[in-house]
Design an enzyme around this catalytic site. Sequence first.
Site, PDB file in Angstrom:
ATOM      1  N   ARG A   1     -30.413  19.904  -9.780  1.00  0.00           N
ATOM      2  CA  ARG A   1     -29.826  21.606 -10.280  1.00  0.00           C
ATOM      3  C   ARG A   1     -29.749  21.593 -11.788  1.00  0.00           C
ATOM      4  O   ARG A   1     -30.189  23.228 -12.036  1.00  0.00           O
ATOM      5  CB  ARG A   1     -28.392  20.983 -10.470  1.00  0.00           C
ATOM      6  CG  ARG A   1     -26.859  22.141 -10.812  1.00  0.00           C
ATOM      7  CD  ARG A   1     -25.648  22.633 -10.083  1.00  0.00           C
ATOM      8  NE  ARG A   1     -25.097  21.478 -10.386  1.00  0.00           N
ATOM      9  CZ  ARG A   1     -24.361  20.748 -11.463  1.00  0.00           C
ATOM     10  NH1 ARG A   1     -24.249  21.905 -12.389  1.00  0.00           N
ATOM     11  NH2 ARG A   1     -23.943  19.821 -12.071  1.00  0.00           N
TER      12      ARG A   1
ATOM     13  N   TYR B   1     -29.351  48.295  -4.391  1.00  0.00           N
ATOM     14  CA  TYR B   1     -29.421  47.171  -3.242  1.00  0.00           C
ATOM     15  C   TYR B   1     -27.742  47.103  -2.325  1.00  0.00           C
ATOM     16  O   TYR B   1     -26.989  47.180  -4.057  1.00  0.00           O
ATOM     17  CB  TYR B   1     -29.972  45.678  -3.250  1.00  0.00           C
ATOM     18  CG  TYR B   1     -29.192  44.924  -2.193  1.00  0.00           C
ATOM     19  CD1 TYR B   1     -29.862  45.510  -0.885  1.00  0.00           C
ATOM     20  CD2 TYR B   1     -29.260  43.596  -2.390  1.00  0.00           C
ATOM     21  CE1 TYR B   1     -29.007  43.924   0.257  1.00  0.00           C
ATOM     22  CE2 TYR B   1     -28.938  43.516  -1.802  1.00  0.00           C
ATOM     23  CZ  TYR B   1     -28.557  43.110  -0.223  1.00  0.00           C
ATOM     24  OH  TYR B   1     -28.469  42.061   0.775  1.00  0.00           O
TER      25      TYR B   1
ATOM     26  N   ASP C   1     -34.536  45.133 -11.921  1.00  0.00           N
ATOM     27  CA  ASP C   1     -35.033  44.594 -10.407  1.00  0.00           C
ATOM     28  C   ASP C   1     -36.013  44.981 -10.225  1.00  0.00           C
ATOM     29  O   ASP C   1     -36.665  45.900  -9.184  1.00  0.00           O
ATOM     30  CB  ASP C   1     -34.246  44.734  -9.767  1.00  0.00           C
ATOM     31  CG  ASP C   1     -34.317  44.150  -7.708  1.00  0.00           C
ATOM     32  OD1 ASP C   1     -35.454  43.477  -7.810  1.00  0.00           O
ATOM     33  OD2 ASP C   1     -32.989  43.982  -7.297  1.00  0.00           O
TER      34      ASP C   1
ATOM     35  N   LYS D   1     -38.391  38.154  -0.577  1.00  0.00           N
ATOM     36  CA  LYS D   1     -39.314  39.455  -0.556  1.00  0.00           C
ATOM     37  C   LYS D   1     -41.069  39.183  -0.721  1.00  0.00           C
ATOM     38  O   LYS D   1     -41.129  37.746   0.115  1.00  0.00           O
ATOM     39  CB  LYS D   1     -38.555  40.225  -0.752  1.00  0.00           C
ATOM     40  CG  LYS D   1     -36.827  40.953  -0.881  1.00  0.00           C
ATOM     41  CD  LYS D   1     -36.639  40.938   0.382  1.00  0.00           C
ATOM     42  CE  LYS D   1     -35.219  40.608   0.769  1.00  0.00           C
ATOM     43  NZ  LYS D   1     -34.625  40.187  -0.213  1.00  0.00           N
TER      44      LYS D   1
END
Length: 404
Positions: free
Chosen positions: A62, A115, A187, A212
Amino acid sequence: MKNNNNKLLNQETLCIHAGKAKGDHKGALTTPLYQTSTFVFDSAEQGAARFAGEEEGYIYTRLGNPTTRELELKVAALEKMEDAAATATGMAAVSGAVLSFVEAGDHVIVSHAIYGCSFALFSHQFKKFGIDVTFVDMANKEALTAALKPNTKLLFAETPINPNLVVLDLQMIGDFCQQHNILSVVDNTFLSPILQTPVDFGIDIIIHSATKFLNGHGDVVAGIIVSSKENIAVIKSTILKDIGGTISPHDAWLILRGLKTLSIRMERHCKSAQTVAEYLHQHPMVKEVFYPGLPSHQGHKYLNNQMRGAGGVIGFELNGDVNTGRKFINSMNLFSLAVSLGDAESLIQHPASMTHSPYTQEERLAAGISDGLIRVSIGLEHTDDIIADLAQAFAHIENVTGKA
């Protein structure tokens, strides 16, 4: 070819070589998958030194992992920035990039078309934390200036905007944020660093849904935040560490595989999308096409300047009503009816009822997202086959509606 030469290399080479560790991986050409949750210390003293930040080394996945680290350094090199933090999802990248730097009482300016889940985060969730948000048309400098408040801390935008492909002026946004000492977050998912590097225009933080184009194979959900070493250190030591939206090393390994072909995939996506957009533009059943590669699009002027290509996503509206659009989408054979983009497969979806359903109808219309808008992600199939599938779908709705 070591990663300390990244600044001397072209993007096609960086996609393959950037970020590779200098250490011995038993001679493996491909970076190994370090599928481990924790790391063993040589001694109690070493463990304490690593937790105290006195010694470099891995502690717990992590907090860092060798496979993940190569991904971070590779994308940072492609974006021409110092460092990066890989996240479990694209939304973890959005929330991590923003929540690491704002708190109750701060004000954030956000593009009114983004988005759908990003919109929901800013419009719904931030209210719980006492963070004030103003949505504006960032193509309008006067509207951006009017939104400014004494407590404005951060600006968030996408360009091209999802799903209507409006292109924002990154130089104007970068200059505005620097002038007013505001942190800028952009973004860059729709173009990838192959086609656009926002840091060239003064943007502070860049995010991607690595699901993506960066991955490109439709088998990963992930995100990445790219910025200065200082900003990334803050993000990793606060929101990502304590909320825990870090990436799986297996997903990082899959994205590393995808990145090797990013430059050639983006070239093919752009070439095919341009051909498809031109086909749609001349079709009598298409009302309007939204694609920066077309001279009629407002973003066309940014090509070969801000943008090195128009990307692989197209928006368009049919002549007809919502039912016409629904019949058209349901008639597709080659296109997969699925949300997401940037995959090898061509995808089609209806933003108003799918990706942008968190908007009310009034909010969608204000953002330029009509009920009839269709979004397609052009894949790597042969262009003739892509257009043939669109043609048979047009023929289907022509037969149903009787329109020519």
